[in-house]
Motif scaffolding. Structure first.
Motif, PDB file in Angstrom:
ATOM      1  N   SER A 103     106.395 102.893  79.223  1.00  0.00           N
ATOM      2  CA  SER A 103     107.182 103.297  80.090  1.00  0.00           C
ATOM      3  C   SER A 103     107.397 102.682  81.627  1.00  0.00           C
ATOM      4  O   SER A 103     108.112 102.506  82.533  1.00  0.00           O
ATOM      5  N   PHE A 104     106.127 102.219  82.154  1.00  0.00           N
ATOM      6  CA  PHE A 104     106.074 101.817  83.467  1.00  0.00           C
ATOM      7  C   PHE A 104     106.421 100.226  83.274  1.00  0.00           C
ATOM      8  O   PHE A 104     106.795 100.103  84.167  1.00  0.00           O
ATOM      9  N   THR A 105     105.311  99.821  81.557  1.00  0.00           N
ATOM     10  CA  THR A 105     105.906  99.056  81.656  1.00  0.00           C
ATOM     11  C   THR A 105     107.430  97.528  81.248  1.00  0.00           C
ATOM     12  O   THR A 105     107.654  97.194  82.468  1.00  0.00           O
ATOM     13  N   GLU A 106     108.368  99.115  80.785  1.00  0.00           N
ATOM     14  CA  GLU A 106     109.285  99.128  80.577  1.00  0.00           C
ATOM     15  C   GLU A 106     110.194  98.686  82.630  1.00  0.00           C
ATOM     16  O   GLU A 106     111.293  98.000  82.868  1.00  0.00           O
ATOM     17  N   GLY A 107     109.603  99.262  83.098  1.00  0.00           N
ATOM     18  CA  GLY A 107     110.241 100.024  84.509  1.00  0.00           C
ATOM     19  C   GLY A 107     109.583  98.513  85.556  1.00  0.00           C
ATOM     20  O   GLY A 107     110.762  98.355  86.250  1.00  0.00           O
ATOM     21  N   LEU A 108     109.295  98.094  85.306  1.00  0.00           N
ATOM     22  CA  LEU A 108     108.559  96.896  85.779  1.00  0.00           C
ATOM     23  C   LEU A 108     109.066  95.196  85.797  1.00  0.00           C
ATOM     24  O   LEU A 108     109.840  94.948  86.642  1.00  0.00           O
ATOM     25  N   GLY A 109     109.476  95.698  84.006  1.00  0.00           N
ATOM     26  CA  GLY A 109     110.177  94.424  84.294  1.00  0.00           C
ATOM     27  C   GLY A 109     111.587  94.698  83.924  1.00  0.00           C
ATOM     28  O   GLY A 109     112.190  93.306  84.837  1.00  0.00           O
ATOM     29  N   ALA A 110     112.125  95.850  84.094  1.00  0.00           N
ATOM     30  CA  ALA A 110     113.099  95.549  85.038  1.00  0.00           C
ATOM     31  C   ALA A 110     113.691  95.277  86.427  1.00  0.00           C
ATOM     32  O   ALA A 110     114.932  95.001  86.384  1.00  0.00           O
ATOM     33  N   VAL A 111     112.543  95.492  87.010  1.00  0.00           N
ATOM     34  CA  VAL A 111     112.632  95.703  88.805  1.00  0.00           C
ATOM     35  C   VAL A 111     112.790  93.461  88.363  1.00  0.00           C
ATOM     36  O   VAL A 111     113.680  92.542  88.812  1.00  0.00           O
ATOM     37  N   ILE A 112     111.845  93.275  87.889  1.00  0.00           N
ATOM     38  CA  ILE A 112     111.580  91.492  87.550  1.00  0.00           C
ATOM     39  C   ILE A 112     113.474  91.300  87.326  1.00  0.00           C
ATOM     40  O   ILE A 112     113.781  90.332  88.015  1.00  0.00           O
ATOM     41  N   ALA A 113     113.174  91.474  86.073  1.00  0.00           N
ATOM     42  CA  ALA A 113     114.928  90.908  85.379  1.00  0.00           C
ATOM     43  C   ALA A 113     115.877  91.466  86.491  1.00  0.00           C
ATOM     44  O   ALA A 113     117.210  90.281  86.878  1.00  0.00           O
ATOM     45  N   LYS A 114     115.996  92.026  87.235  1.00  0.00           N
ATOM     46  CA  LYS A 114     116.799  92.657  88.217  1.00  0.00           C
ATOM     47  C   LYS A 114     116.880  91.823  89.644  1.00  0.00           C
ATOM     48  O   LYS A 114     118.098  90.634  89.752  1.00  0.00           O
ATOM     49  N   HIS A 115     116.120  90.781  89.470  1.00  0.00           N
ATOM     50  CA  HIS A 115     115.276  90.052  91.030  1.00  0.00           C
ATOM     51  C   HIS A 115     116.284  88.914  90.211  1.00  0.00           C
ATOM     52  O   HIS A 115     117.096  88.176  91.434  1.00  0.00           O
ATOM     53  N   PHE A 116     116.205  88.571  88.571  1.00  0.00           N
ATOM     54  CA  PHE A 116     116.734  87.213  88.415  1.00  0.00           C
ATOM     55  C   PHE A 116     117.965  87.675  87.427  1.00  0.00           C
ATOM     56  O   PHE A 116     118.405  86.456  86.938  1.00  0.00           O
ATOM     57  N   ALA A 117     118.854  88.574  88.193  1.00  0.00           N
ATOM     58  CA  ALA A 117     119.752  88.847  87.527  1.00  0.00           C
ATOM     59  C   ALA A 117     121.367  88.181  87.732  1.00  0.00           C
ATOM     60  O   ALA A 117     122.029  87.647  87.156  1.00  0.00           O
ATOM     61  N   GLN A 118     121.011  87.058  88.622  1.00  0.00           N
ATOM     62  CA  GLN A 118     122.149  86.506  89.762  1.00  0.00           C
ATOM     63  C   GLN A 118     122.084  85.637  88.700  1.00  0.00           C
ATOM     64  O   GLN A 118     123.155  84.465  88.584  1.00  0.00           O
ATOM     65  N   TRP A 119     121.336  84.650  88.100  1.00  0.00           N
ATOM     66  CA  TRP A 119     120.835  83.651  87.713  1.00  0.00           C
ATOM     67  C   TRP A 119     121.011  83.809  86.418  1.00  0.00           C
ATOM     68  O   TRP A 119     120.353  84.291  84.895  1.00  0.00           O
ATOM     69  N   PRO A 120     122.043  83.150  85.206  1.00  0.00           N
ATOM     70  CA  PRO A 120     121.722  82.829  83.361  1.00  0.00           C
ATOM     71  C   PRO A 120     120.104  82.367  83.032  1.00  0.00           C
ATOM     72  O   PRO A 120     120.225  81.405  84.230  1.00  0.00           O
ATOM     73  N   VAL A 121     119.970  83.076  82.287  1.00  0.00           N
ATOM     74  CA  VAL A 121     118.912  82.529  81.318  1.00  0.00           C
ATOM     75  C   VAL A 121     119.031  82.697  80.311  1.00  0.00           C
ATOM     76  O   VAL A 121     119.372  83.763  79.534  1.00  0.00           O
ATOM     77  N   ASP A 122     117.910  81.532  79.772  1.00  0.00           N
ATOM     78  CA  ASP A 122     118.726  80.985  78.107  1.00  0.00           C
ATOM     79  C   ASP A 122     117.220  82.654  77.373  1.00  0.00           C
ATOM     80  O   ASP A 122     117.244  82.295  76.287  1.00  0.00           O
ATOM     81  N   VAL A 123     115.729  82.050  77.521  1.00  0.00           N
ATOM     82  CA  VAL A 123     114.460  82.035  77.080  1.00  0.00           C
ATOM     83  C   VAL A 123     113.953  82.740  78.310  1.00  0.00           C
ATOM     84  O   VAL A 123     113.789  82.130  79.298  1.00  0.00           O
TER      85      VAL A 123
END
Ligand SMILES: [Zn+2]
Length: 227
Positions: A59-79
């Motif tokens: 659950s910690f890893t998922e939460g931290l992963g979500a914070v990173i994803a949110k930071h890059f959310a404005q850019w499209p990512v394929d991989v």
């Protein structure tokens, strides 16, 4: 009396966030502070992070992963691309939380003829090509060597690097000007034992992390000879 200059609110927010992330890492047992630690290199330090423990709490890893994803959310990512088991777990969590629904691939790292090496499994090679937008994920960036190899590999395949996301980054590492987002950016000094201020103060040296590396319980290794 002139008012004391106020800190930029976003900087304060950043500091608070960083403290929370550090606290999360502490709770996994990975982060040790206010200690006097012997490093495998023979140097001494007051802080230490056990890389393999960083991603043990889903659950910690998922939460931290979500914070990173949110930071890059404005850019499209394929991989989303990573190397090593810890970074792979984190990269899964980042990809799961990113609005582009990117796929997850990984490179493998190892040593060949005394050189550090990163390679991409053949099955993944068609997934990274000209114009692919890749987000690189790392758990801890200490020297940056692996990440630099990964950057070269991705760029040689013609893919574009959206950025680099990581849990922890030593601030002194230069990653070729790529946009880097790390949950914790922190450098801790390492000392030559002869000049170590903690030794001078007479603080007991914690050799646990080095000792643990050399004393693996035999029951944690299983092998079979292939004929
Ligand atoms: Zn010392």
């Amino acid at each position: 009396m002139p008012l004391a200059p106020r800190k930029d609110p976003s900087a304060v927010e950043g500091e608070v966030r960083e403290k929370i992330h550090l606290e999360i890492l502490k709770r996994t047992g990975a982060y040790h502070a206010n200690d006097h630690v012997l490093l495998p290199s023979g140097q001494h330090t007051s802080e230490y992070i056990e890389k393999t423990l960083v991603t043990t709490e889903p659950s910690f890893t998922e939460g931290l992963g979500a914070v990173i994803a949110k930071h890059f959310a404005q850019w499209p990512v394929d991989v989303v691309l990573s190397t090593g088991p810890g970074a792979l777990i984190l990269s899964h969590c980042v990809a799961r939380a990113h609005p582009s629904r990117p796929i997850v691939v990984y490179g493998t790292k190892g040593m060949a003829a005394g050189k550090r090496r990163v390679s991409l499994p053949v099955e993944f090679q068609r997934l990274l090509r000209e114009g692919t937008r890749a987000l690189l994920i790392e758990d801890l960036v200490s020297t940056g060597t692996t990440l630099k190899l990964l950057i070269d590999l991705v760029e040689q395949l013609g893919a574009d690097i959206v950025g680099i996301g990581c849990l922890w980054r030593r601030t002194s590492v230069n990653l070729g000007g790529k946009p880097v987002f790390s949950l914790v950016s922190r450098d801790f000094p390492t000392y030559n034992p002869r000049e170590c201020p903690l030794c001078k103060k007479g603080v007991a040296l914690n050799e646990e992390f080095v000792r643990r590396r050399h004393h693996r319980r035999p029951s944690t290794i299983k092998e079979v000879r292939e004929s």
